[in-house]
Design a protein around this motif. Structure first.
Motif, PDB file in Angstrom:
ATOM      1  N   ASN A   1       0.684  -1.529  -0.025  1.00  0.00           N
ATOM      2  CA  ASN A   1      -0.015  -0.110   0.192  1.00  0.00           C
ATOM      3  C   ASN A   1       1.330   1.379  -0.088  1.00  0.00           C
ATOM      4  O   ASN A   1       0.391   2.394   0.782  1.00  0.00           O
ATOM      5  N   PHE A   2       1.714   1.304  -0.296  1.00  0.00           N
ATOM      6  CA  PHE A   2       2.494   2.103  -0.380  1.00  0.00           C
ATOM      7  C   PHE A   2       2.274   3.649  -0.723  1.00  0.00           C
ATOM      8  O   PHE A   2       2.475   4.462  -0.004  1.00  0.00           O
ATOM      9  N   GLY A   3       1.226   3.439  -1.493  1.00  0.00           N
ATOM     10  CA  GLY A   3       1.396   4.703  -2.447  1.00  0.00           C
ATOM     11  C   GLY A   3      -0.107   5.649  -1.706  1.00  0.00           C
ATOM     12  O   GLY A   3      -0.264   6.265  -1.424  1.00  0.00           O
ATOM     13  N   SER A   4      -0.880   4.554  -0.699  1.00  0.00           N
ATOM     14  CA  SER A   4      -1.430   5.031   0.536  1.00  0.00           C
ATOM     15  C   SER A   4      -0.573   5.365   1.964  1.00  0.00           C
ATOM     16  O   SER A   4      -1.822   5.592   2.759  1.00  0.00           O
ATOM     17  N   ILE A   5       0.047   5.112   1.780  1.00  0.00           N
ATOM     18  CA  ILE A   5       0.565   5.131   3.003  1.00  0.00           C
ATOM     19  C   ILE A   5       1.741   6.436   2.902  1.00  0.00           C
ATOM     20  O   ILE A   5       2.023   6.940   4.332  1.00  0.00           O
ATOM     21  N   VAL A   6       2.409   7.195   2.417  1.00  0.00           N
ATOM     22  CA  VAL A   6       2.951   7.683   1.560  1.00  0.00           C
ATOM     23  C   VAL A   6       2.633   9.702   2.131  1.00  0.00           C
ATOM     24  O   VAL A   6       2.972   9.681   2.904  1.00  0.00           O
ATOM     25  N   PRO A   7       1.262   9.583   1.590  1.00  0.00           N
ATOM     26  CA  PRO A   7       0.473  10.896   1.820  1.00  0.00           C
ATOM     27  C   PRO A   7       0.104  10.774   3.158  1.00  0.00           C
ATOM     28  O   PRO A   7       0.708  12.340   3.953  1.00  0.00           O
TER      29      PRO A   7
ATOM     30  N   PHE B   1     -14.294  17.579   5.481  1.00  0.00           N
ATOM     31  CA  PHE B   1     -14.069  18.314   3.962  1.00  0.00           C
ATOM     32  C   PHE B   1     -13.076  18.863   4.283  1.00  0.00           C
ATOM     33  O   PHE B   1     -12.513  19.392   3.918  1.00  0.00           O
ATOM     34  N   TYR B   2     -13.352  19.839   5.921  1.00  0.00           N
ATOM     35  CA  TYR B   2     -12.432  21.357   6.334  1.00  0.00           C
ATOM     36  C   TYR B   2     -10.772  20.732   5.872  1.00  0.00           C
ATOM     37  O   TYR B   2      -9.905  20.648   6.021  1.00  0.00           O
ATOM     38  N   ASN B   3     -10.790  19.237   7.061  1.00  0.00           N
ATOM     39  CA  ASN B   3      -9.667  18.367   7.024  1.00  0.00           C
ATOM     40  C   ASN B   3      -8.904  18.616   6.008  1.00  0.00           C
ATOM     41  O   ASN B   3      -7.614  18.465   5.949  1.00  0.00           O
ATOM     42  N   ASP B   4     -10.081  17.486   5.167  1.00  0.00           N
ATOM     43  CA  ASP B   4      -9.355  17.255   3.351  1.00  0.00           C
ATOM     44  C   ASP B   4      -8.921  18.124   2.862  1.00  0.00           C
ATOM     45  O   ASP B   4      -7.977  18.187   2.350  1.00  0.00           O
ATOM     46  N   VAL B   5     -10.073  19.954   2.907  1.00  0.00           N
ATOM     47  CA  VAL B   5      -9.207  20.634   2.019  1.00  0.00           C
ATOM     48  C   VAL B   5      -7.790  21.323   2.256  1.00  0.00           C
ATOM     49  O   VAL B   5      -6.783  21.877   1.821  1.00  0.00           O
ATOM     50  N   VAL B   6      -7.575  21.023   4.124  1.00  0.00           N
ATOM     51  CA  VAL B   6      -6.473  21.485   4.540  1.00  0.00           C
ATOM     52  C   VAL B   6      -5.169  20.231   4.092  1.00  0.00           C
ATOM     53  O   VAL B   6      -4.168  20.963   3.661  1.00  0.00           O
ATOM     54  N   PHE B   7      -5.728  19.224   4.047  1.00  0.00           N
ATOM     55  CA  PHE B   7      -4.307  18.096   4.063  1.00  0.00           C
ATOM     56  C   PHE B   7      -3.961  18.098   2.876  1.00  0.00           C
ATOM     57  O   PHE B   7      -2.725  17.945   2.802  1.00  0.00           O
ATOM     58  N   LYS B   8      -4.664  17.995   1.798  1.00  0.00           N
ATOM     59  CA  LYS B   8      -3.981  17.326   0.425  1.00  0.00           C
ATOM     60  C   LYS B   8      -4.188  18.524  -0.470  1.00  0.00           C
ATOM     61  O   LYS B   8      -3.727  18.021  -1.351  1.00  0.00           O
TER      62      LYS B   8
ATOM     63  N   VAL C   1       6.760  16.303  -1.479  1.00  0.00           N
ATOM     64  CA  VAL C   1       5.509  17.573  -1.973  1.00  0.00           C
ATOM     65  C   VAL C   1       5.100  17.051  -3.211  1.00  0.00           C
ATOM     66  O   VAL C   1       4.048  17.138  -2.854  1.00  0.00           O
ATOM     67  N   VAL C   2       5.821  17.101  -3.936  1.00  0.00           N
ATOM     68  CA  VAL C   2       4.125  16.853  -5.570  1.00  0.00           C
ATOM     69  C   VAL C   2       4.324  15.846  -5.368  1.00  0.00           C
ATOM     70  O   VAL C   2       2.700  14.780  -5.844  1.00  0.00           O
ATOM     71  N   VAL C   3       5.319  14.528  -4.836  1.00  0.00           N
ATOM     72  CA  VAL C   3       4.702  13.294  -5.333  1.00  0.00           C
ATOM     73  C   VAL C   3       3.322  13.256  -3.666  1.00  0.00           C
ATOM     74  O   VAL C   3       2.453  12.840  -3.825  1.00  0.00           O
ATOM     75  N   THR C   4       3.705  14.295  -2.732  1.00  0.00           N
ATOM     76  CA  THR C   4       2.615  13.604  -1.448  1.00  0.00           C
ATOM     77  C   THR C   4       1.351  14.175  -2.716  1.00  0.00           C
ATOM     78  O   THR C   4       0.483  13.495  -2.574  1.00  0.00           O
ATOM     79  N   LEU C   5       0.940  15.558  -3.422  1.00  0.00           N
ATOM     80  CA  LEU C   5       0.109  15.915  -3.337  1.00  0.00           C
ATOM     81  C   LEU C   5      -0.776  15.117  -4.333  1.00  0.00           C
ATOM     82  O   LEU C   5      -1.848  14.808  -5.012  1.00  0.00           O
ATOM     83  N   TYR C   6       0.116  14.440  -5.521  1.00  0.00           N
ATOM     84  CA  TYR C   6       0.037  13.568  -6.657  1.00  0.00           C
ATOM     85  C   TYR C   6      -0.437  12.654  -5.761  1.00  0.00           C
ATOM     86  O   TYR C   6      -2.025  12.402  -6.477  1.00  0.00           O
ATOM     87  N   LEU C   7       0.335  11.485  -5.275  1.00  0.00           N
ATOM     88  CA  LEU C   7      -0.898  10.784  -4.652  1.00  0.00           C
ATOM     89  C   LEU C   7      -1.963  11.103  -3.733  1.00  0.00           C
ATOM     90  O   LEU C   7      -3.127  10.159  -3.818  1.00  0.00           O
ATOM     91  N   GLY C   8      -2.245  12.312  -2.724  1.00  0.00           N
ATOM     92  CA  GLY C   8      -3.219  12.910  -3.227  1.00  0.00           C
ATOM     93  C   GLY C   8      -4.493  13.213  -3.363  1.00  0.00           C
ATOM     94  O   GLY C   8      -5.729  12.374  -2.660  1.00  0.00           O
ATOM     95  N   ILE C   9      -4.055  13.662  -4.574  1.00  0.00           N
ATOM     96  CA  ILE C   9      -5.162  13.907  -5.657  1.00  0.00           C
ATOM     97  C   ILE C   9      -5.709  12.339  -6.142  1.00  0.00           C
ATOM     98  O   ILE C   9      -6.646  12.272  -6.927  1.00  0.00           O
ATOM     99  N   LYS C  10      -4.829  12.369  -6.148  1.00  0.00           N
ATOM    100  CA  LYS C  10      -5.181  10.458  -7.034  1.00  0.00           C
ATOM    101  C   LYS C  10      -6.616   9.884  -6.051  1.00  0.00           C
ATOM    102  O   LYS C  10      -7.230   9.021  -5.992  1.00  0.00           O
ATOM    103  N   ALA C  11      -5.839   9.478  -4.373  1.00  0.00           N
ATOM    104  CA  ALA C  11      -6.221   9.450  -3.841  1.00  0.00           C
ATOM    105  C   ALA C  11      -8.331  10.004  -3.751  1.00  0.00           C
ATOM    106  O   ALA C  11      -9.171   8.951  -3.430  1.00  0.00           O
TER     107      ALA C  11
END
Ligand code: PHE
Length: 445
Positions: A207-213, A365-372, A424-434
């Motif tokens: 689950n690498f992609g879902s654990i790194v973010p 929702f608030y949490n997601d906007v900030v985190f992702k 950070v870009v990788v995290t952002l990408y994985l986060g949006i993908k998620a």
């Protein structure tokens, strides 16, 4: 213009910054994230994220703050890069939004302190959570939590923030160590530790992609990075202490508190049945599970009370740092009085938070906007700014008052230029993908 305040001592600054870092994220969210994401294996990823990405990023904010000696928006202008002020402004916006829902959860904690004292959640923890987490009780508790936060910030940097954290941080440490020692005597202690830390590298590998973010997001959030908070706090330094040394101390204490929290939470849960579903079902499940456990332990009432007091101190020492960001900007930019500003801003944030008392979907929702989005974008911009546009100033400032050599500074600079942005870009990408695959990428702090 009035003289700017500065921390009265080095330890005063460290306590304030540790206070900001240590929060609901450490005691509430971290243990559950670790347990559900592969135990010790997740811990390794998280520790790497903290050390390799979080720590260098903290130094970015410190450098901007101490160099700028201004609120996080105007600091950029002071350093000669006014066109980057929007990054500080974006961090300020994240602080506002985060405090809005953080305070709602702070209100829950207040209700659980009352509930521990009166024993009212012991019979039916699920119903109790439903009653205090939404509706009028939640709004009232949110108001009280915000009022305390406003009161401390209104008293000023030294008279309010420094004084409050100098009391709360030692109290958190002592009480948490006490709870951890007591927890070793529980019947379920070993099972709890195993659940918490049994390394499952398979989970990481699959689950690498879902654990790194979440590991990365948690690393930033727990260190209060990307919210302009550490810029604001470092702007009150007014002295030449070593930024790497202070940052290192803050990171270490923050991590120890998070680890320790797991050693308290899991024995308690396992003494009374286990942690089934406690961390995976969203924002409230941990509250319900823990309250249920306190209801069934011999000394549960007093232990529950102490636990929630620790949680309250942790939440408050973070919420005051979130409020300080807009307050420092408004008082310096418009010249309003600190107390008036703290009240007006606090009331506004309170109102923004009210929807989060309608139900946990709003909170998420608030949490997601900030985190992702906000958090990674701000950190990315900060790294690019310091790495490529203000590098000479940054290197100079990092060296002030510190014995680190040229090589440390050079490695840091290249790290900030290349490694931090890529991470950070990788995290952002994985986060949006998620977002599209329905995976969770962020803690409920
Ligand atoms: N670091 C705090 C926690 O772990 C939350 C926080 C985030 C505080 C950002 C200030 C700024 O709970």
């Amino acid at each position: 213009m009035a003289q700017r305040e500065t921390w009265t001592s080095r330890i005063g600054f460290i306590f304030a910054a540790v206070g900001s870092a240590v929060g609901l994220g450490n005691i509430w969210s971290f243990p559950f994230q670790t347990a559900t994401n592969g135990g010790a294996a997740f811990l390794v990823v998280y520790l790497l994220a903290v050390a390799l990405i979080g720590f260098p990023t903290m130094l970015i904010e410190f450098v901007i703050g101490r160099r700028g000696e201004q609120n996080p928006v105007e600091a950029f202008r002071k350093i000669g890069h006014g066109q980057w002020s929007f990054v500080g402004g974006l961090g300020l916006f994240s602080s506002l939004l985060t405090l809005a829902f953080y305070s709602v959860v702070g209100g829950w904690v207040l209700s659980y302190i009352v509930g521990s004292a009166t024993g009212s959640y012991f019979g039916d923890p699920g119903t109790y959570f439903g009653a205090v987490s939404a509706g009028p009780t939640a709004v009232a508790a949110h108001a009280v939590f915000m009022a305390i936060t406003i009161g401390i910030v209104a008293l000023g940097v030294t008279g309010g923030i420094e004084r409050a954290t100098t009391f709360m941080i030692p109290a958190i440490l002592v009480l948490l160590v006490g709870l951890g020692a007591w927890a070793t005597t529980l019947e379920g202690a070993t099972a709890g530790y195993n659940y918490y830390l049994s390394p499952d590298f398979g989970v990481i590998a699959n689950n690498f992609g879902s654990i790194v973010p979440p590991a990365m997001g948690q690393a930033f959030f727990t260190l209060s990075l990307g919210f302009s908070v550490m810029i604001a706090y470092a702007s009150y330094l007014g002295r030449d202490d070593s930024l790497p040394a202070d940052g290192g101390a803050i990171v270490v204490v923050n991590t120890l508190v998070a680890l320790l929290a797991g050693f308290v939470v899991f024995p308690i849960l396992f003494a009374t049945g286990g942690a089934e579903g406690a961390g995976s079902g969203g924002a409230g499940t941990a509250f319900v599970a823990l309250a249920g456990a306190f209801g069934n332990l011999p000394a549960g009432q007093i232990i529950g009370f102490v636990f929630f007091v620790v949680l309250l101190f942790a939440a408050l020492s973070s919420s005051i740092s979130l409020l300080e960001v807009p307050v420092s900007y408004i008082t310096e930019h418009y010249g309003y009085r600190r107390s008036t500003t703290a009240v007006a801003t606090g009331v506004f944030i309170f109102l923004v938070g009210v929807p989060a008392t309608f139900g946990t979907e709003w909170l998420n929702f608030y949490n997601d906007v900030v985190f992702k989005f906000l958090l990674p974008i701000v950190v990315l911009l900060l790294a690019v700014f310091i790495g490529w546009f203000a590098d000479t100033d940054a290197m100079d400032e990092l060296g002030r008052g510190s014995s680190v050599g040229r090589s440390f500074k050079t490695v840091w600079l290249w790290w900030v230029r290349i490694v931090v942005p890529i991470a950070v870009v990788v995290t952002l990408y994985l986060g949006i993908k998620a977002l599209y695959t329905g995976l969770s990428t962020g803690a409920y702090f």
